[in-house]
Design an enzyme around this catalytic site. Structure first.
Site, short mmCIF file in Angstrom:
data_model
loop_
_atom_site.label_atom_id
_atom_site.label_comp_id
_atom_site.label_asym_id
_atom_site.label_seq_id
_atom_site.Cartn_x
_atom_site.Cartn_y
_atom_site.Cartn_z
CG HIS A 19 -0.45 -0.14 2.52
ND1 HIS A 19 0.41 0.81 3.04
CD2 HIS A 19 -0.60 -1.08 3.49
CE1 HIS A 19 0.73 0.47 4.27
NE2 HIS A 19 0.16 -0.68 4.56
CG HIS A 22 4.19 -1.41 2.28
ND1 HIS A 22 2.94 -1.91 2.01
CD2 HIS A 22 4.51 -1.84 3.52
CE1 HIS A 22 2.53 -2.62 3.05
NE2 HIS A 22 3.47 -2.59 3.98
CB CYS A 129 0.72 -9.50 19.51
SG CYS A 129 -0.30 -8.96 18.12
CB CYS A 132 3.29 -7.09 17.06
SG CYS A 132 2.01 -5.95 17.54
CB CYS A 146 -2.32 -6.44 20.31
SG CYS A 146 -1.41 -5.45 19.09
CG HIS A 149 -2.14 -6.50 15.03
ND1 HIS A 149 -0.97 -6.07 15.63
CD2 HIS A 149 -1.95 -6.43 13.70
CE1 HIS A 149 -0.09 -5.79 14.69
NE2 HIS A 149 -0.64 -5.99 13.52
CE LYS A 298 -2.43 1.49 12.72
NZ LYS A 298 -1.94 0.91 13.92
CE LYS A 301 -6.17 -8.89 4.37
NZ LYS A 301 -5.47 -10.15 4.57
O1 ME8 Z 1 7.44 -4.04 9.75
N1 ME8 Z 1 2.97 5.29 7.06
O2 ME8 Z 1 6.98 -4.79 7.61
P1 ME8 Z 1 5.69 -3.95 7.25
C1 ME8 Z 1 4.26 5.31 6.78
N2 ME8 Z 1 8.66 -6.79 7.92
N3 ME8 Z 1 5.00 4.22 6.49
C2 ME8 Z 1 4.38 3.05 6.46
C3 ME8 Z 1 3.00 2.94 6.73
C4 ME8 Z 1 2.28 4.13 7.03
N4 ME8 Z 1 0.99 4.14 7.30
N5 ME8 Z 1 2.68 1.64 6.63
C5 ME8 Z 1 3.81 0.96 6.32
C6 ME8 Z 1 7.65 -4.78 8.82
N6 ME8 Z 1 4.85 1.80 6.20
C7 ME8 Z 1 8.82 -5.75 8.86
C8 ME8 Z 1 10.11 -4.98 8.62
S1 ME8 Z 1 12.74 -4.85 8.30
C9 ME8 Z 1 14.05 -5.78 8.73
C10 ME8 Z 1 11.36 -5.80 8.69
C11 ME8 Z 1 6.23 1.42 5.83
O3 ME8 Z 1 5.18 -4.55 5.99
C12 ME8 Z 1 7.25 1.94 6.82
O4 ME8 Z 1 8.51 1.93 6.21
O5 ME8 Z 1 4.78 -3.81 8.40
C13 ME8 Z 1 7.20 0.88 7.90
O6 ME8 Z 1 8.33 0.89 8.76
C14 ME8 Z 1 7.14 -0.37 7.05
O7 ME8 Z 1 6.33 0.01 5.91
C15 ME8 Z 1 6.54 -1.54 7.78
O8 ME8 Z 1 6.29 -2.54 6.84
#
Ligand code: ME8
Length: 481
Positions: A19, A22, A129, A132, A146, A149, A298, A301
């Site tokens: 989304h 990311h 959780c 998380c 949590c 979630h 926020k 899903k």
């Molecule tokens: O945490 N606003 O993956 P994730 C800004 N796999 N940035 C956002 C966002 C939002 N609403 N939503 C997601 C994980 N991001 C782990 C990481 S790294 C070794 C492992 C971005 O899919 C932002 O960069 O939940 C956030 O830190 C990341 O997506 C979390 O992606």
């Protein structure tokens, strides 16, 4: 200033499609990588992104979709790759934690951590959780659930291997305080120092196969899987073929590691501690941006309000999408993205702003100067924008560019070259149009990391032997609805 640049994004979970959240981090990394490629050359820049594919959360999502975890992760990873391709993200490597090249090195890393005495075996009791992928404390819960979630954590008691975080925290604290490990922005640095003061317990680096069936086996205990965060964080060095790979030698330590504040603790404390135990240099800088909401809510899903970058790209094209997202808020601040205002902003900034300027200026140069201007040159303006890019002030860099666009449009309105023609003030016309051509050249040059195609298009138009007004506008007007 070092002569190489290594930048990373988090590797995203594949329990759901990509989304705009990311996309934000990935776009920021792309802009920085493009800037440094221009400055240092293609071969001196490495931009890594990828997907985090192990853990209970992914296994659950695969089960819900009725396919095997590997099939499931293959599908979603493809969605990430497609989204980045559509957005014209130019990464150097995309790592998946289910790839052999990654898994093999994670096993080496685990063995090394055990060998150097950074691990010990103990019993863990706690509230876990799955959403998380971490243990929560009572303080984290709201009404027993949590809050992120909206589910009750599971009571888990198991034998785990632990990492001696306490051994490393005092040194990490020193390095963070002195900026040897820079945490940007300063508010996040202070937050991390606050966390260290509160005390952080050692963390377990393994999970029993029963609670987490999908992951990398602990090399010395096949009853346990590697904790997904140890697996995931390692990607930043496994992708470079740690410890002996050419890429590792050239690019580590990372110059900038981007992430949002949701995963701050893992990156600012666990990650440096793991690296120290491995006797590997720490990254130079961890850059933490805010978490944004969409139209005040926020993204989730269950609310079904996650915005797909693909939809935006189809409506606006990749470069405009990047512009619209990056110009919303400053890196580091928490904010709201008003997707419903994107078309209005597009019409104002791109159609009426930049597109209109290109049209007017080239039209007048064609008409009044027979399509000819003197040689154009870069000014300090480009340096000023570049230094903002280097310090992650991307919105501010775009504001500078758009200020020059606006000033240039005002210069046209105020100087009225069409009146100057009537009065035969040829020198004055030449002076005004030369200034405008130079401005356009600098605007386009500064815009390159953000909008490479638009930038090239404008440079081609304005540096042509005989300048002519483009056949069709750079940005078509969109209906504002
Ligand atoms: O945490 N606003 O993956 P994730 C800004 N796999 N940035 C956002 C966002 C939002 N609403 N939503 C997601 C994980 N991001 C782990 C990481 S790294 C070794 C492992 C971005 O899919 C932002 O960069 O939940 C956030 O830190 C990341 O997506 C979390 O992606």
């Amino acid at each position: 200033m070092s002569d190489k640049f290594y930048i990373t994004t988090p590797i995203y979970y594949v329990n759901d499609k990509p989304h705009i959240g990311h996309a934000y981090t990935t776009i920021v990394a792309d802009v920085l990588a493009r800037h440094y490629r221009q400055k240092l050359g293609d071969k001196s820049v490495y931009f890594l992104t990828g997907t985090d594919e192990h853990g209970a959360k992914i296994a659950e999502a695969a089960k819900a979709a009725n396919i095997s975890p590997q099939e499931f992760t293959d599908q979603i990873t493809q969605e990430f790759k497609t989204a980045w391709e559509k957005l014209d993200i130019k990464y150097n490597d995309f790592i998946r934690t289910t790839e052999d090249r990654h898994k093999k090195i994670v096993v080496d890393i685990l063995n090394k951590l055990k060998e150097v005495g950074a691990l010990y075996e103990s019993e863990y009791k706690g509230l876990y959780c799955v959403g998380c992928e971490k243990f929560l404390t009572d303080n984290d819960l709201v009404d027993g659930k949590c809050p992120d979630h909206d589910r009750e954590p599971e009571q888990v008691t198991e034998k785990n291997w632990f990492f001696k975080l306490a051994d490393y925290l005092p040194i990490i604290e020193k390095k963070i305080k002195s900026d040897e490990l820079k945490i940007y922005p300063a508010t996040r640095k202070n937050e991390v120092l606050g966390l260290i003061k509160q005390g952080i317990p050692d963390f377990s680096i393994s999970r029993s196969n029963k609670s987490v069936p999908w992951g990398i086996d602990l090399p010395w205990d096949k009853e346990q899987k590697t904790y997904v965060w140890v697996d995931a964080l390692s990607n930043y060095i496994t992708a470079l073929d740690y410890p002996d790979g050419k890429l590792f030698k050239q690019f580590w330590p990372a110059d900038k590691q981007l992430l949002a504040l949701d995963i701050l603790k893992f990156h600012t404390l666990l990650w440096p501690a793991i690296l120290m135990a491995l006797d590997v240099e720490l990254p130079k800088e961890l850059d933490i941006h805010g978490f944004f909401t969409i139209n005040g809510k926020k993204m989730s899903k269950s609310l079904g309000n996650a915005v797909s970058p693909n939809e935006l790209v189809e409506k606006y094209n990749p470069e405009v999408t990047k512009y619209l997202i990056l110009s919303q808020f400053s890196f580091g601040s928490e904010s709201d993205i008003r997707v419903d205002h994107f078309t209005e902003k597009y019409n104002a900034d791109l159609v009426n702003g930049l597109g209109n300027l290109v049209n007017r200026v080239t039209n007048m140069i064609e008409k009044y100067l027979d399509g000819k201007v003197d040689k154009l040159a870069k000014t300090d303006f480009v340096e000023q924008v570049n230094s903002k890019i280097e310090s992650l002030k991307l919105r501010e860099a775009l504001l500078d560019i758009w200020k020059l666009i606006q000033e240039s449009n005002h210069l046209v309105d105020d100087s009225k070259p069409w009146d100057l023609v009537k009065n035969n003030e040829h020198d004055k016309i030449k002076e005004v149009l030369q200034t405008l051509a130079n401005n356009l050249y600098n605007i386009a040059t500064a815009l390159e990391p953000f909008m490479p195609n638009t930038s090239q298009q404008i440079i081609d138009i304005i540096t042509a032997k005989k300048i002519t007004k483009p056949d069709k506008p750079l940005f078509p007007r969109l209906n504002n609805q």
